[in-house]
Design a protein around this motif. Sequence first.
Motif, PDB file in Angstrom:
ATOM      1  N   HIS A  37      29.928 -39.317  31.966  1.00 37.55           N
ATOM      2  CA  HIS A  37      28.991 -38.326  31.460  1.00 37.55           C
ATOM      3  C   HIS A  37      27.730 -39.037  30.993  1.00 37.55           C
ATOM      4  CE1 HIS A  37      31.686 -39.414  27.979  1.00 37.55           C
ATOM      5  NE2 HIS A  37      30.498 -39.716  27.477  1.00 37.55           N
ATOM      6  N   TRP A  62      25.646 -40.960  40.065  1.00 42.84           N
ATOM      7  CA  TRP A  62      26.879 -40.788  40.836  1.00 42.84           C
ATOM      8  C   TRP A  62      26.832 -39.490  41.636  1.00 42.84           C
ATOM      9  CZ3 TRP A  62      31.209 -43.888  41.513  1.00 42.84           C
ATOM     10  CH2 TRP A  62      32.254 -43.291  42.214  1.00 42.84           C
ATOM     11  N   ASP A  63      26.420 -38.397  41.000  1.00 44.54           N
ATOM     12  CA  ASP A  63      26.375 -37.106  41.687  1.00 44.54           C
ATOM     13  C   ASP A  63      25.444 -37.155  42.893  1.00 44.54           C
ATOM     14  OD1 ASP A  63      28.161 -36.016  39.906  1.00 44.54           O
ATOM     15  OD2 ASP A  63      26.627 -35.090  38.650  1.00 44.54           O
ATOM     16  N   THR A  64      24.288 -37.773  42.723  1.00 43.56           N
ATOM     17  CA  THR A  64      23.316 -37.839  43.812  1.00 43.56           C
ATOM     18  C   THR A  64      23.794 -38.743  44.944  1.00 43.56           C
ATOM     19  OG1 THR A  64      21.493 -37.475  42.261  1.00 43.56           O
ATOM     20  CG2 THR A  64      20.928 -38.396  44.407  1.00 43.56           C
ATOM     21  N   LYS A  88      30.392 -31.742  48.661  1.00 48.33           N
ATOM     22  CA  LYS A  88      30.033 -30.446  48.087  1.00 48.33           C
ATOM     23  C   LYS A  88      30.602 -29.313  48.928  1.00 48.33           C
ATOM     24  CE  LYS A  88      25.661 -31.891  45.942  1.00 48.33           C
ATOM     25  NZ  LYS A  88      24.200 -31.721  45.967  1.00 48.33           N
ATOM     26  N   ARG A 128      34.574 -37.365  41.234  1.00 45.13           N
ATOM     27  CA  ARG A 128      33.852 -38.241  40.318  1.00 45.13           C
ATOM     28  C   ARG A 128      34.803 -38.708  39.222  1.00 45.13           C
ATOM     29  NH1 ARG A 128      29.154 -36.721  37.806  1.00 45.13           N
ATOM     30  NH2 ARG A 128      29.901 -37.153  35.706  1.00 45.13           N
ATOM     31  N   PRO A 174      27.769 -37.341  50.061  1.00 47.31           N
ATOM     32  CA  PRO A 174      27.829 -36.404  48.934  1.00 47.31           C
ATOM     33  C   PRO A 174      27.697 -34.952  49.371  1.00 47.31           C
ATOM     34  CG  PRO A 174      25.732 -37.563  48.959  1.00 47.31           C
ATOM     35  CD  PRO A 174      26.604 -38.231  49.974  1.00 47.31           C
ATOM     36  N   SER A 220      25.923 -41.017  35.347  1.00 43.73           N
ATOM     37  CA  SER A 220      26.476 -39.716  35.712  1.00 43.73           C
ATOM     38  C   SER A 220      25.625 -39.012  36.765  1.00 43.73           C
ATOM     39  CB  SER A 220      26.605 -38.841  34.457  1.00 43.73           C
ATOM     40  OG  SER A 220      27.165 -37.591  34.765  1.00 43.73           O
ATOM     41  N   ASP A 221      24.325 -38.879  36.522  1.00 46.15           N
ATOM     42  CA  ASP A 221      23.449 -38.225  37.496  1.00 46.15           C
ATOM     43  C   ASP A 221      23.360 -39.029  38.784  1.00 46.15           C
ATOM     44  OD1 ASP A 221      22.991 -36.207  35.684  1.00 46.15           O
ATOM     45  OD2 ASP A 221      21.040 -36.964  35.036  1.00 46.15           O
ATOM     46  N   GLY A 231      28.609 -37.733  45.029  1.00 45.92           N
ATOM     47  CA  GLY A 231      29.214 -36.419  44.887  1.00 45.92           C
ATOM     48  C   GLY A 231      30.634 -36.480  44.365  1.00 45.92           C
ATOM     49  N   ALA A 232      31.430 -35.479  44.733  1.00 41.21           N
ATOM     50  CA  ALA A 232      32.828 -35.408  44.293  1.00 41.21           C
ATOM     51  C   ALA A 232      33.724 -36.134  45.296  1.00 41.21           C
ATOM     52  CB  ALA A 232      33.244 -33.950  44.166  1.00 41.21           C
ATOM     53  N   SER A 275      34.340 -28.944  48.397  1.00 38.79           N
ATOM     54  CA  SER A 275      34.776 -28.567  47.064  1.00 38.79           C
ATOM     55  C   SER A 275      35.146 -27.080  47.025  1.00 38.79           C
ATOM     56  CB  SER A 275      33.659 -28.844  46.049  1.00 38.79           C
ATOM     57  OG  SER A 275      33.982 -28.300  44.795  1.00 38.79           O
TER      58      SER A 275
END
Length: 326
Positions: free
Chosen positions: A83, A70-72, A319, A78, A315, A67-68, A75-76, A322
């Motif tokens: 989780h 993917w965000d790094t 952001k 996702r 990413p 989860s972390d 990003g979105a 978004s």
Amino acid sequence: MPTDIPEPQAVCDSISRSAIFLVATLKAGPDSASTVRALCADVAALVRAVGTRAPTANLSCVCGFGSDGWDTLFGAPRPANLHAFREFGEGKRRAIGTPGDILLHIRADHMDLCFELASLLMERLRDAVSVVDEVHGFRYFDLRDMVGFVDGTENPSGREAVEFALISDQDPAFAGGSYVMVQKYLHDMVAWESLPVEAQERIIGRRKLSDVELADGVKPSSSHSSLTTIEKDGKEVKILRHNMAFGRPGAGEFGTYFIGYASAPEPIEQMLENMFVGRPPGNYDRLLDYSRAVTGGLFFVPSASMLEDLADRDPQASKEESPSAG
């Protein structure tokens, strides 16, 4: 496989004779993320380059992201159900979560191919990640786990494997992907082998030699097979396991690497709750009196085509685009 689902990674391939599992965390800094993204476009080519040396050995590599991570990295948007690993149980009987941004599940019928591919992948990633867990697994006789019972008997196959392991219309933007959960279990083999075979069979819920499931009137509700059978709306919900044995006899280490693929984390999490907490609470999996989970991670596996496309994902741009940004 339905034609409208993108080509998946090698999630539904048959169980191999050898495997290497690598779990890594991202190092700080933008260069690390850029290095990982660049590799996403090249994994398939590296698999082909090594695999052509032994075409019948079925070399593959599945790449997943926590989860972390993917965000790094990306990003979105996702994946809808990605989780952090959910922990279950308490005290000595606990399913713990451990760090992991990237999972590499490398497998083949020959360990030398797994080793070569792992070496090439780590050559690319070495400055970008820190490996937090590495396990070299092997098929133990006729698909037995380290405690001596056949593993993965109820695995879905063919179209059923696709149905249970791959995402389709439940999250269309990520169709062809999968969720994968991994745990490394260590076994107290001295205590386990001190049990009579009949006692072991009641704990597992199957005959040790024949692999035949115990009759309902004989099999305890606390057996491993009972608690890992999940039903929803009157239908059994399955997961696709690719578990492997591992160990170091000289160090007294004997283990099973659990790896389960599913179209959503929910059925695997329900199995873990049943095992570690109990169904009902207190009626826990007695195998855990002899086995201890020492790692735990949940990852999302994009489709093969998405994995290549992720190399170009920005990413920071996601952001800014978004609606919640700023």
